[in-house]
Design a protein around this motif. Structure first.
Motif, mmCIF file in Angstrom:
data_model
loop_
_atom_site.group_PDB
_atom_site.id
_atom_site.type_symbol
_atom_site.label_atom_id
_atom_site.label_comp_id
_atom_site.label_asym_id
_atom_site.label_seq_id
_atom_site.Cartn_x
_atom_site.Cartn_y
_atom_site.Cartn_z
ATOM 1 N N SER A 49 -54.773 -81.643 -67.308
ATOM 2 C CA SER A 49 -54.349 -80.832 -68.442
ATOM 3 C C SER A 49 -54.135 -79.400 -67.968
ATOM 4 C CB SER A 49 -55.427 -80.858 -69.532
ATOM 5 O OG SER A 49 -56.620 -80.242 -69.051
ATOM 6 N N ALA A 50 -53.545 -78.590 -68.822
ATOM 7 C CA ALA A 50 -53.345 -77.192 -68.467
ATOM 8 C C ALA A 50 -54.692 -76.504 -68.227
ATOM 9 C CB ALA A 50 -52.569 -76.466 -69.566
ATOM 10 N N GLY A 51 -55.687 -76.862 -69.045
ATOM 11 C CA GLY A 51 -57.013 -76.287 -68.857
ATOM 12 C C GLY A 51 -57.623 -76.678 -67.523
ATOM 13 N N MET A 52 -57.411 -77.934 -67.102
ATOM 14 C CA MET A 52 -57.941 -78.379 -65.820
ATOM 15 C C MET A 52 -57.223 -77.686 -64.659
ATOM 16 S SD MET A 52 -59.977 -79.964 -63.930
ATOM 17 C CE MET A 52 -60.901 -80.907 -65.150
ATOM 18 N N VAL A 53 -55.919 -77.477 -64.796
ATOM 19 C CA VAL A 53 -55.193 -76.749 -63.752
ATOM 20 C C VAL A 53 -55.793 -75.358 -63.583
ATOM 21 C CG1 VAL A 53 -52.976 -75.741 -63.106
ATOM 22 C CG2 VAL A 53 -53.049 -78.030 -64.084
ATOM 23 N N ALA A 54 -56.075 -74.685 -64.715
ATOM 24 C CA ALA A 54 -56.672 -73.354 -64.650
ATOM 25 C C ALA A 54 -58.049 -73.402 -63.982
ATOM 26 C CB ALA A 54 -56.774 -72.756 -66.057
ATOM 27 N N ARG A 55 -58.850 -74.420 -64.300
ATOM 28 C CA ARG A 55 -60.183 -74.531 -63.702
ATOM 29 C C ARG A 55 -60.092 -74.800 -62.204
ATOM 30 N NH1 ARG A 55 -62.466 -78.911 -67.739
ATOM 31 N NH2 ARG A 55 -64.186 -79.113 -66.245
ATOM 32 N N LEU A 56 -59.151 -75.638 -61.814
ATOM 33 C CA LEU A 56 -58.959 -75.925 -60.388
ATOM 34 C C LEU A 56 -58.540 -74.665 -59.634
ATOM 35 C CD1 LEU A 56 -57.129 -79.360 -60.710
ATOM 36 C CD2 LEU A 56 -59.308 -78.995 -59.531
ATOM 37 N N CYS A 57 -57.594 -73.924 -60.213
ATOM 38 C CA CYS A 57 -57.137 -72.698 -59.556
ATOM 39 C C CYS A 57 -58.270 -71.688 -59.434
ATOM 40 C CB CYS A 57 -55.973 -72.089 -60.341
ATOM 41 S SG CYS A 57 -54.428 -73.029 -60.216
ATOM 42 N N GLU A 58 -59.093 -71.605 -60.470
ATOM 43 C CA GLU A 58 -60.232 -70.679 -60.421
ATOM 44 C C GLU A 58 -61.230 -71.110 -59.364
ATOM 45 O OE1 GLU A 58 -62.285 -67.283 -61.632
ATOM 46 O OE2 GLU A 58 -60.312 -67.996 -62.298
ATOM 47 N N ALA A 59 -61.542 -72.401 -59.317
ATOM 48 C CA ALA A 59 -62.518 -72.905 -58.354
ATOM 49 C C ALA A 59 -62.040 -72.766 -56.922
ATOM 50 C CB ALA A 59 -62.833 -74.369 -58.663
ATOM 51 N N LEU A 60 -60.719 -72.833 -56.728
ATOM 52 C CA LEU A 60 -60.142 -72.756 -55.390
ATOM 53 C C LEU A 60 -59.704 -71.344 -55.019
ATOM 54 C CD1 LEU A 60 -57.998 -76.016 -55.555
ATOM 55 C CD2 LEU A 60 -59.984 -75.644 -54.066
ATOM 56 N N ARG A 67 -50.693 -70.105 -57.923
ATOM 57 C CA ARG A 67 -51.124 -70.601 -59.236
ATOM 58 C C ARG A 67 -49.916 -70.997 -60.078
ATOM 59 N NH1 ARG A 67 -56.106 -69.186 -62.472
ATOM 60 N NH2 ARG A 67 -55.576 -69.542 -64.663
ATOM 61 N N ARG A 68 -48.845 -70.219 -59.993
ATOM 62 C CA ARG A 68 -47.625 -70.564 -60.703
ATOM 63 C C ARG A 68 -47.097 -71.925 -60.242
ATOM 64 N NH1 ARG A 68 -44.284 -67.104 -63.358
ATOM 65 N NH2 ARG A 68 -42.455 -67.984 -62.317
ATOM 66 N N ARG A 69 -47.194 -72.192 -58.943
ATOM 67 C CA ARG A 69 -46.739 -73.482 -58.402
ATOM 68 C C ARG A 69 -47.597 -74.626 -58.953
ATOM 69 N NH1 ARG A 69 -46.691 -73.958 -52.390
ATOM 70 N NH2 ARG A 69 -44.939 -75.385 -52.649
ATOM 71 N N PHE A 70 -48.890 -74.391 -59.078
ATOM 72 C CA PHE A 70 -49.777 -75.404 -59.637
ATOM 73 C C PHE A 70 -49.328 -75.791 -61.045
ATOM 74 C CE2 PHE A 70 -52.544 -74.891 -56.125
ATOM 75 C CZ PHE A 70 -53.594 -75.801 -56.216
ATOM 76 N N PHE A 71 -49.119 -74.781 -61.883
ATOM 77 C CA PHE A 71 -48.744 -75.069 -63.273
ATOM 78 C C PHE A 71 -47.375 -75.745 -63.344
ATOM 79 C CE2 PHE A 71 -52.259 -72.370 -64.381
ATOM 80 C CZ PHE A 71 -52.633 -72.787 -65.654
#
Length: 260
Positions: A49-60, A67-71
């Protein structure tokens, strides 16, 4: 011109996890999910989910550009902008840069981007480039390449060995953090520089002093780096203000005299 394909989000997660030297267990603990769920995300069997992408980016600790590429890879609108510096949306940033550069006179100050290309500078900084061949000052001007060029600043830096070693270590660290291809290209250029194996070692200093011949003077500087706090735009996040301060009274007097 073909665009570089965007990797799938699972590949990005796995690559950045390895770059950060984290196990799946360690990353899953940081994100509050099971290792099984993280494994399904990395293999593409599940989509975050978008929330999980944000959590992954924060953790990494993923930088804004990546981060833009992740989303995008996960099918979402990126949560950070990437505006050209001259756009109205960054007017406050431009004003702040102008105030900082002007306020640092008569001492040199420069603004660089994430690849060490010159964005702006004050008059005192441009004065240090006096006499550099005009073709080396055609935009984009990369400050690292300019300083190592035999036709640029390299012959004027009297402690070139120490400066080169320090800047190489800094760029390696920045590349480890950001994976920026511009820094990878810079590192390749530095490794190929002929002076790499021939520069004599310099005595260590608590704070590296850049020693630069300008006309009849040898100026000595200590440097500081300033970045914008909590930026929400890639362009702003990658800007750095390099401020040079006189390291001795002679340099302070020379800069003050030149300004007058």
């Amino acid at each position: 011109m073909s665009l570089e394909p965007v990797p799938d989000v699972g590949t990005l997660v796995r690559d950045w996890r390895r770059r950060r030297r984290l196990s799946q267990q360690a990353l899953s603990d940081r994100c509050g999910v099971s290792t099984r769920h993280l494994s399904t995300l990395e293999t593409g069997k599940a989509r975050p989910s978008a929330g999980m992408v944000a959590r992954l980016c924060e953790a990494l600790a993923v930088p804004l550009r990546e981060r833009r590429r992740f989303f995008t890879a996960a099918g979402f609108v990126p949560d950070a902008s990437e505006l050209p510096l001259g756009t109205p949306g960054l007017a406050q940033v431009n004003t702040a840069l102008e105030l900082i550069l002007a306020g640092h006179e008569p001492y040199p100050a420069l603004v660089i981007d994430g690849g060490w290309d010159l964005v702006a500078a004050n008059d005192a900084a441009y004065a240090l480039l006096d006499g550099v061949p005009a073709d080396l000052l055609e935009p984009p001007v990369n400050l690292v390449r300019l300083s190592l060029d035999p036709r640029g600043l390299a012959p004027r830096i009297t402690n070139l060995g120490a400066w080169r070693d320090a800047i190489l270590a800094r760029i390696r660290h920045e590349h480890d953090v950001s994976a920026d291809p511009r820094l990878a290209a810079l590192l390749a250029d530095l490794d190929r520089a002929p002076a790499a194996a021939t520069l004599p070692p310099d005595a260590p200093e608590i704070v590296l002093t850049l020693r630069l011949r300008v006309g009849p003077d040898e100026l000595a500087f200590v440097t500081t780096t300033t970045v914008f706090g909590t930026p929400g735009d890639v362009t702003v996040a990658e800007l750095a203000i390099e401020a040079l301060y006189p390291a001795d009274d002679a340099t302070r007097a020379a800069l003050t005299s030149r300004a007058r």
